[in-house]
Scaffold this active site. Sequence first.
Site, mmCIF file in Angstrom:
data_model
loop_
_atom_site.group_PDB
_atom_site.id
_atom_site.type_symbol
_atom_site.label_atom_id
_atom_site.label_comp_id
_atom_site.label_asym_id
_atom_site.label_seq_id
_atom_site.Cartn_x
_atom_site.Cartn_y
_atom_site.Cartn_z
ATOM 1 N N ARG A 46 11.502 36.016 1.676
ATOM 2 C CA ARG A 46 10.217 35.831 2.969
ATOM 3 C C ARG A 46 9.425 36.793 2.014
ATOM 4 N NH1 ARG A 46 15.355 38.117 6.289
ATOM 5 N NH2 ARG A 46 16.032 36.330 5.437
ATOM 6 N N LYS A 60 24.189 39.322 -6.336
ATOM 7 C CA LYS A 60 24.724 38.192 -5.186
ATOM 8 C C LYS A 60 26.184 38.019 -5.997
ATOM 9 C CE LYS A 60 21.547 34.899 -3.878
ATOM 10 N NZ LYS A 60 21.850 34.959 -2.997
#
Length: 463
Positions: free
Chosen positions: A311, A237
Amino acid sequence: MKITFIDRPIKEIESKLEIILIKKHKYLKANSMFIKENKLYVKIANFKHYTITETLTNTMRYINKINKYKSIKISLYGISNKKLQALIDGLLLGSYDFTKYQSKSKKLKLQNIYIANQNYKDTEFSYEEVKSKIDNNIIIDKNINLSRDMINSVAQDTTPIKISNWIEKELKNTEIKCTIKDDNYIKKELPAFYDISKGSINKPRLVHLKYNENKGYNKIVLIGKGVTFDTGGISLKPSAYMYDMRLDKAGAITIFGIIKTINDLKLPIEIHAILGFSENMISNNAYKPGDVIKTRSGKTIEIMNTDAEGRILLADLFEYTQDKIKKIDYIFDYATLTGSVEGAIGQYSAGLVGHNTKLKHKMIKVSKKVDEWYVDLPFNRYFFDGSYKSTIADYTNIPTSSIGGGTIMGGIFIDNFLKKEHKKKWLHIDIACVSFIKSSWKYHQYGATGFGIKSILSFLETI
Ligand code: BES
Ligand code: ZN
Ligand code: ZN
């Protein structure tokens, strides 16, 4: 801080400061206040639910700022039976402050808040009834504050092992059974969940909490993403998006807060909470873009972006849950899954995804009553068309074509791991925006909100 409801007129209660809410005053402007002779006069615009909460939030912040009084007292004057929650929210949620990491933070003097049973508007309710309403709201708000503390705590203090132990400690004197599965178990039984933290020295933990098992009540299963820090992994990130990623455990902590509240309120419901704690780090051992990993059932996922780790964790937790727990009535997952949810709906709501429109609408409706907001993000069949099609594995972990709708797409990925019989029982709740806010709002300051606890209690009243 202790709140006590006392069946006596306010003047008989010993305290150095009395809060007096006044609607009409010549000189006081909205939300302003002054102290005179042991009385704090606070201007209140009206006695609507959220005005009460807001006014008391400001009052409590003022009292904590001057930090002079050990106890305060307030009467129920103007506050009807339906508004008791507004009062307690202002007192407890409004006064929350996260100071644990400040060496110079002052110790708060305020220990006791006394509420006098005086000038009470609703005569139809007995002292006992009002007291039990007040006590229930105290239970809820204390658990919200505990959840806020856990979410706000920084990553080195909430590694998967540390946060699991903290949870176990908090549940010691409850009826909740707590089982913690270690990394050896996870490696064997939930391999995809294991893989996302391969780059971290902090090993993953799975926490399974059970309340009222096999007593014949409705059965709710809650599944929570507990990424204790999300660097993004090899798909790193940018710094500006990484620094507050301690919030990425909010889903798991929210469901801890829910099950503990349900225990403390002794509600007749069977509830399972499955919490997956993991740290998404970068190292020579980390999982990589291009890797193919296997879930519990053997389904394969081609990793295209290691930052879409939540996920993957949820996929394994879903398979584990459906193997272990039978006859489920509702299955809700809570996760800070997508950054895109904030752009889509803003910081004040959670995104609601799933197949059952009626169930989503019910959640939206009951939550409004407690001022928690959800936005229905509908599936349509076009979203499903081959969007996670991998050339070498069963699925990719991010959509292969840029069709937008990131939060909906997050739900569509998880849907692949849900058995047919559970599709209509499922809600995917993306709390990436609302669980941790950047600017203060309502009775929240910068940081964790504890969003979601109030609304599920409201939901449970209807089933
Ligand atoms: N934890 C993040 C989502 C997030 C972002 C939560 C900002 C709170 C605030 C999640 O793991 C993530 O990085 N998701 C990616 C998914 C994408 C790669 C498909 C995202 O949202 O960019
Ligand atoms: Zn991520
Ligand atoms: Zn994440």
